[in-house]
Design a protein around this motif. Structure first.
Motif, PDB file in Angstrom:
ATOM      1  N   ARG A 513       0.844  -1.193   0.000  1.00 30.13           N
ATOM      2  CA  ARG A 513       0.000   0.000   0.000  1.00 30.13           C
ATOM      3  C   ARG A 513       0.875   1.237   0.000  1.00 30.13           C
ATOM      4  N   PHE A 514       0.308   2.330  -0.532  1.00 30.55           N
ATOM      5  CA  PHE A 514       0.999   3.611  -0.502  1.00 30.55           C
ATOM      6  C   PHE A 514      -0.032   4.725  -0.472  1.00 30.55           C
ATOM      7  N   THR A 515       0.430   5.900  -0.099  1.00 27.62           N
ATOM      8  CA  THR A 515      -0.426   7.085  -0.075  1.00 27.62           C
ATOM      9  C   THR A 515      -0.259   7.836  -1.387  1.00 27.62           C
ATOM     10  N   TRP A 516      -1.319   7.876  -2.165  1.00 30.50           N
ATOM     11  CA  TRP A 516      -1.307   8.591  -3.443  1.00 30.50           C
ATOM     12  C   TRP A 516      -1.283  10.088  -3.155  1.00 30.50           C
ATOM     13  N   ASN A 517      -0.251  10.786  -3.648  1.00 32.69           N
ATOM     14  CA  ASN A 517      -0.098  12.201  -3.328  1.00 32.69           C
ATOM     15  C   ASN A 517       0.706  12.893  -4.415  1.00 32.69           C
ATOM     16  N   PRO A 518       0.042  13.552  -5.371  1.00 29.54           N
ATOM     17  CA  PRO A 518       0.786  14.210  -6.456  1.00 29.54           C
ATOM     18  C   PRO A 518       1.654  15.357  -5.970  1.00 29.54           C
ATOM     19  N   LYS A 519       1.336  15.943  -4.838  1.00 23.67           N
ATOM     20  CA  LYS A 519       2.150  17.047  -4.322  1.00 23.67           C
ATOM     21  C   LYS A 519       3.485  16.563  -3.766  1.00 23.67           C
ATOM     22  N   ALA A 520       3.605  15.266  -3.576  1.00 23.72           N
ATOM     23  CA  ALA A 520       4.859  14.717  -3.058  1.00 23.72           C
ATOM     24  C   ALA A 520       5.849  14.420  -4.173  1.00 23.72           C
ATOM     25  N   SER A 660      22.054  -6.537 -13.724  1.00 22.86           N
ATOM     26  CA  SER A 660      21.105  -5.474 -13.385  1.00 22.86           C
ATOM     27  C   SER A 660      19.805  -6.082 -12.876  1.00 22.86           C
ATOM     28  N   ARG A 661      19.033  -5.250 -12.212  1.00 27.12           N
ATOM     29  CA  ARG A 661      17.712  -5.644 -11.726  1.00 27.12           C
ATOM     30  C   ARG A 661      16.666  -4.689 -12.291  1.00 27.12           C
ATOM     31  N   LEU A 662      15.467  -5.189 -12.478  1.00 29.22           N
ATOM     32  CA  LEU A 662      14.359  -4.357 -12.947  1.00 29.22           C
ATOM     33  C   LEU A 662      13.606  -3.805 -11.754  1.00 29.22           C
ATOM     34  N   ARG A 663      13.283  -2.533 -11.832  1.00 26.72           N
ATOM     35  CA  ARG A 663      12.457  -1.920 -10.802  1.00 26.72           C
ATOM     36  C   ARG A 663      11.163  -1.414 -11.430  1.00 26.72           C
ATOM     37  N   VAL A 664      10.046  -1.641 -10.741  1.00 26.76           N
ATOM     38  CA  VAL A 664       8.748  -1.104 -11.126  1.00 26.76           C
ATOM     39  C   VAL A 664       8.251  -0.227  -9.986  1.00 26.76           C
ATOM     40  N   ILE A 665       7.838   1.005 -10.333  1.00 27.02           N
ATOM     41  CA  ILE A 665       7.352   1.960  -9.343  1.00 27.02           C
ATOM     42  C   ILE A 665       5.948   2.393  -9.749  1.00 27.02           C
ATOM     43  N   VAL A 666       5.023   2.396  -8.802  1.00 26.46           N
ATOM     44  CA  VAL A 666       3.666   2.888  -9.039  1.00 26.46           C
ATOM     45  C   VAL A 666       3.423   4.045  -8.076  1.00 26.46           C
ATOM     46  N   ALA A 667       3.000   5.192  -8.616  1.00 27.72           N
ATOM     47  CA  ALA A 667       2.795   6.389  -7.795  1.00 27.72           C
ATOM     48  C   ALA A 667       1.818   7.309  -8.507  1.00 27.72           C
ATOM     49  N   ALA A 668       1.623   8.492  -7.949  1.00 30.01           N
ATOM     50  CA  ALA A 668       0.849   9.531  -8.627  1.00 30.01           C
ATOM     51  C   ALA A 668       1.631  10.021  -9.842  1.00 30.01           C
ATOM     52  N   PRO A 669       0.944  10.496 -10.891  1.00 28.35           N
ATOM     53  CA  PRO A 669       1.647  10.955 -12.090  1.00 28.35           C
ATOM     54  C   PRO A 669       2.519  12.182 -11.821  1.00 28.35           C
ATOM     55  N   GLY A 670       3.601  12.265 -12.582  1.00 28.84           N
ATOM     56  CA  GLY A 670       4.489  13.422 -12.526  1.00 28.84           C
ATOM     57  C   GLY A 670       5.876  13.045 -12.061  1.00 28.84           C
ATOM     58  N   GLY A 671       6.841  13.897 -12.415  1.00 29.86           N
ATOM     59  CA  GLY A 671       8.171  13.761 -11.869  1.00 29.86           C
ATOM     60  C   GLY A 671       9.171  13.016 -12.716  1.00 29.86           C
ATOM     61  N   ASP A 672       8.741  12.241 -13.715  1.00 30.15           N
ATOM     62  CA  ASP A 672       9.681  11.452 -14.501  1.00 30.15           C
ATOM     63  C   ASP A 672       9.932  12.010 -15.897  1.00 30.15           C
ATOM     64  N   GLN A 673       8.991  12.771 -16.424  1.00 35.88           N
ATOM     65  CA  GLN A 673       9.106  13.276 -17.789  1.00 35.88           C
ATOM     66  C   GLN A 673       9.570  14.730 -17.791  1.00 35.88           C
ATOM     67  N   PRO A 674      10.466  15.098 -18.722  1.00 37.15           N
ATOM     68  CA  PRO A 674      11.004  16.462 -18.706  1.00 37.15           C
ATOM     69  C   PRO A 674       9.968  17.562 -18.903  1.00 37.15           C
ATOM     70  N   VAL A 675       9.068  17.427 -19.884  1.00 35.46           N
ATOM     71  CA  VAL A 675       8.123  18.519 -20.158  1.00 35.46           C
ATOM     72  C   VAL A 675       6.676  18.054 -20.179  1.00 35.46           C
ATOM     73  N   TRP A 676       6.427  16.796 -19.843  1.00 34.33           N
ATOM     74  CA  TRP A 676       5.049  16.346 -19.652  1.00 34.33           C
ATOM     75  C   TRP A 676       4.677  16.568 -18.190  1.00 34.33           C
ATOM     76  N   GLU A 677       3.488  17.089 -17.981  1.00 36.36           N
ATOM     77  CA  GLU A 677       2.988  17.310 -16.626  1.00 36.36           C
ATOM     78  C   GLU A 677       1.521  16.886 -16.570  1.00 36.36           C
ATOM     79  N   PHE A 678       1.054  16.657 -15.350  1.00 34.65           N
ATOM     80  CA  PHE A 678      -0.315  16.178 -15.154  1.00 34.65           C
ATOM     81  C   PHE A 678      -0.936  16.980 -14.016  1.00 34.65           C
TER      82      PHE A 678
END
Length: 732
Positions: A513-520, A660-678
């Protein structure tokens, strides 16, 4: 002080002139393609469209006396009554059939170098700027058309045009502004059918100019000027020789609404720019170069502003089409019509394109109308569709299919390569690699060698093939006969206990479980310029800021070290069994490579609005799921129980190295793309509790398309170093 006063007076005078109606006489009514246009009406006057005496529609004239009636049924006998005047003469409304009623207009003459206007089938004048590589009397020259809503026709230099490069290569270039932009007449709408038919008329008119070699033309351009080629080529103009779309989209939806979530970053800002550019030229709107031409006395440009304020409001249109309505969305999705393209095609795009996004490879399997289509895919940024290795193949294609000659790179172009890459990418000392096609003895041999190449080319580890980390050079490449890559295998990594990804499904049930928080999350993963310059996104050393998620705001799983190099080419997906404290939640999935040297490289994202989780069964496969995104299939999450959702991943072509190892992260949108925002995520305010189940009864997993046939001759790339892929110290 006098200069400031003079400037103010000139601006005020221009504003008054531009606000005036186009004419003081009787309004002019003209039929168009599913439209009727009125110019010269009194501003604000009521215009009524009549068909054989029956009222069809009514509109008020704009401030410049223009009216556009849209979605008019084709036929004869249409008239317009403006105010209390008698109805106009009857006009004909054309249908969307590609071939025009008459080809007589194509006999018009364009300038043999310099600025001018081209008249389309409905009488609209489009602004053009012609650049020849030498004197007209030394032609004819192989000719290319660049076509977009940017300021292409600006004689001082086209906005985002590659005309200067094409001219160095020995090509005549005709830069054309789409209707309703700059000095072109008409009213703008985003890729309406009329815009594609204008492109048909442009191709046919240009091909008939005496300075055009072979009486046929090709098309060139990056991004907007690349996307437009797909629309025009689908109309099949007879005089089109070939197209070269670079850095393009497969569908408007995959850039504007990834996973059903509005892209309030690049996509929406781009739409706002188009709204601004489509306004009548004035100190407060429109394209600045058009206002300069009007002030200098260009009366055609001035008259052409009459319908600009009748442009479709793209922002309102965006918000009105949050759901996928085939009648609206399919005509704006090249993936639905590229099968109609018959001409030779060279297409290149990037998995990590920060503007158009990484969904372009979906087009490759849809080019069924021609057996002469080649595709180059790589990691990288928006400009990497013209990196040195891709440039060579693009140039060879143009020489063979437009110029119809053995490729010989002009000395001026070869000498300018270093300066061009330095200016655009801020990367010094770049040269073009050897090219076996140009080593062939004659045209026939070069053509045969080119056509013997496999259709799909993948450049791996772009940024790691040069002593300068981040330079636009791939570490290695491999080609394949078709798309999807033959021999592709679906490989699954299953979500398990303790934040693990396992090869086999876990034996018992569990949940995270996680706390969905786009402001974070940071709003963007990039802090520098979005182009060249120190730290710029297109340079060798971008100023990325790719921060880990704050504790508790994401779910993350990590695989065991890979036993062998693992090449992934394609889309893939993440299946999740989720339960949320809200009926609708937006999710972003990130896939990364955690390297044995303690660093972590970004690979790709996927997005999903949970209420839009339904897949389109007619278009989906296990490795390439396609969301329905239709209102009829939208549904809230059922409260109190887990629901399966599939998050489609955007495409990747990446080698995860042994160890190497594969990582999968699930969170609120944002933070990974240079000029895409949500900026409009759901829930709209506050936070949400999200639970993700795993186990035999509710299997959550990562599914990737693995291609075992890829041999990997290059070592682990530097970090940072891969273009378009930020790298950071690995999180625990």
């Amino acid at each position: 002080m006098c200069a400031i006063g003079s400037t103010f007076i000139a601006a005020a005078t221009a504003a008054v002139l531009l606000a005036a109606p186009a004419a003081l006489g009787a309004p002019v009514v003209r039929g168009s393609v599913e439209q009727v246009h009125v110019t010269g009406a009194p501003p604000g006057a009521r215009a009524v469209l009549l068909h054989r005496g029956d009222r069809v529609a009514a509109r008020r004239a704009g401030r410049r006396g223009g009216v556009v009636f849209r979605h008019v049924r084709p036929g004869r006998g249409y008239r317009v009554r403006v105010g209390t005047r008698r109805p106009s003469r009857a006009v004909r409304v054309l249908g969307t059939r590609a071939a025009p009623p008459s080809t007589r207009r194509y006999a018009q003459r364009l300038p043999a170098g310099g600025y001018g206007y081209l008249t389309t089938r409905d009488g609209t004048k489009l602004a053009v700027n012609v650049t020849l590589p030498g004197p007209a009397d030394q032609g004819p020259y192989p000719t290319l058309v660049e076509y977009s809503g940017y300021g292409y026709a600006n004689p001082a230099g086209g906005e985002s045009s590659i005309q200067a490069v094409l001219r160095l290569l020995g090509y005549a270039v005709v830069d054309v502004n789409m209707r309703g932009t700059g000095c072109s007449g008409g009213a703008f709408d985003y890729f309406e059918p009329l815009q594609s038919l204008d492109g048909y008329d442009v191709v046919e008119t240009v091909a008939r100019q005496p300075w055009v070699l072979h009486g046929k033309v090709g098309m060139a351009g990056v991004s907007y000027g690349g996307i437009s080629q797909l629309f025009v080529a689908a109309t099949r103009p007879p005089s089109l020789a070939a197209i070269t779309p670079l850095s393009v989209i497969d569908s408007t939806q995959t850039t504007l609404y990834p996973g059903g979530i509005l892209n309030t970053g690049f996509a929406l800002s781009w739409a706002r720019d188009r709204v601004h550019d489509a306004r009548p030229a004035s100190p407060s709107g429109g394209q600045a170069w058009a206002l300069e031409r009007i002030r200098a006395g260009d009366r055609v440009c001035e008259r052409n502003q009459a319908l600009h304020d009748q442009a479709v409001d793209l922002i309102a249109k965006t918000h009105a089409n949050r759901y996928y309505r085939p009648r609206i969305a399919d005509p704006l999705a090249p993936i639905t019509f590229v099968d109609r393209i018959r001409v030779p095609t060279f297409l290149a795009c990037q998995w990590t394109d920060e503007q158009t996004g990484g969904h372009c490879p979906a087009l490759a399997s849809r080019f069924t109308g021609t057996d002469r289509a080649w595709f180059t895919f790589t990691n990288g940024v928006h400009t990497d569709s013209l990196d040195p290795a891709t440039f060579n193949r693009w140039f060879d294609f143009l020489e063979l299919y437009v110029a119809r000659r053995k490729p010989v790179l002009p000395a001026a172009a070869a000498g300018a390569a270093g300066a061009i890459y330095q200016a655009v990418l801020g990367v010094p000392d770049q040269t073009l690699p050897p090219d076996p096609i140009r080593d062939q003895p004659d045209f026939a041999s070069a053509l045969a060698a080119f056509e013997a190449q496999p259709r799909v080319r993948v450049l791996f580890d772009n940024g790691a093939g040069s002593p300068m980390a981040g330079a636009p050079v791939a570490a290695f490449e491999q080609s394949f006969p078709s798309w999807p890559i033959p021999g592709t295998q679906a490989r699954a990594w299953h979500v398990g206990p303790g934040g693990t990804l396992t090869d086999a499904p876990p034996a018992g049930d569990g949940e995270d479980r996680f706390t969905w928080n786009p402001k974070a999350r940071p709003a963007t993963s990039f802090t520098g310029n979005t182009a060249g310059g120190p730290g710029g996104l297109w340079t060798a050393t971008p100023s990325y800021r790719w921060d880990p998620n704050p504790p508790g705001t994401a779910a993350s799983w990590l695989s065991a070290p890979l036993a062998a190099d693992t090449a992934v080419i394609g889309a893939g997906a993440v299946d999740l069994w989720i339960q949320a404290s809200v009926p609708d939640v937006d999710l972003q999935v990130t896939v990364a490579e955690v390297r044995p040297d303690g660093h972590e490289t970004f690979v790709q994202n996927g997005w999903l609005r949970s209420s839009m989780r339904a897949l389109d069964p007619a278009r989906s496969t296990e490795l390439e799921p396609v969301l329905s995104l239709r209102r009829a299939t939208a549904a809230p999450l059922p409260p109190g129980r887990f629901t399966k959702v599939t998050v489609p991943l955007y495409y990747q072509g990446h080698v995860y190295r042994a160890g190497s190892r594969l990582r999968v992260i699930v969170a609120a949108p944002g933070g990974d793309q240079p000029v895409w925002e949500f900026g409009e995520t759901r829930p709209a305010s506050g936070t949400a509790d999200v639970r993700i189940a795993h186990g035999p009864g509710r299997p959550s997993r990562l599914l990737l398309p693995v291609v075992p046939s890829v041999s990997v001759p290059a070592p682990l790339p530097p970090c940072p170093g891969l273009r378009g892929q930020p790298c950071r110290p690995a999180a625990p």
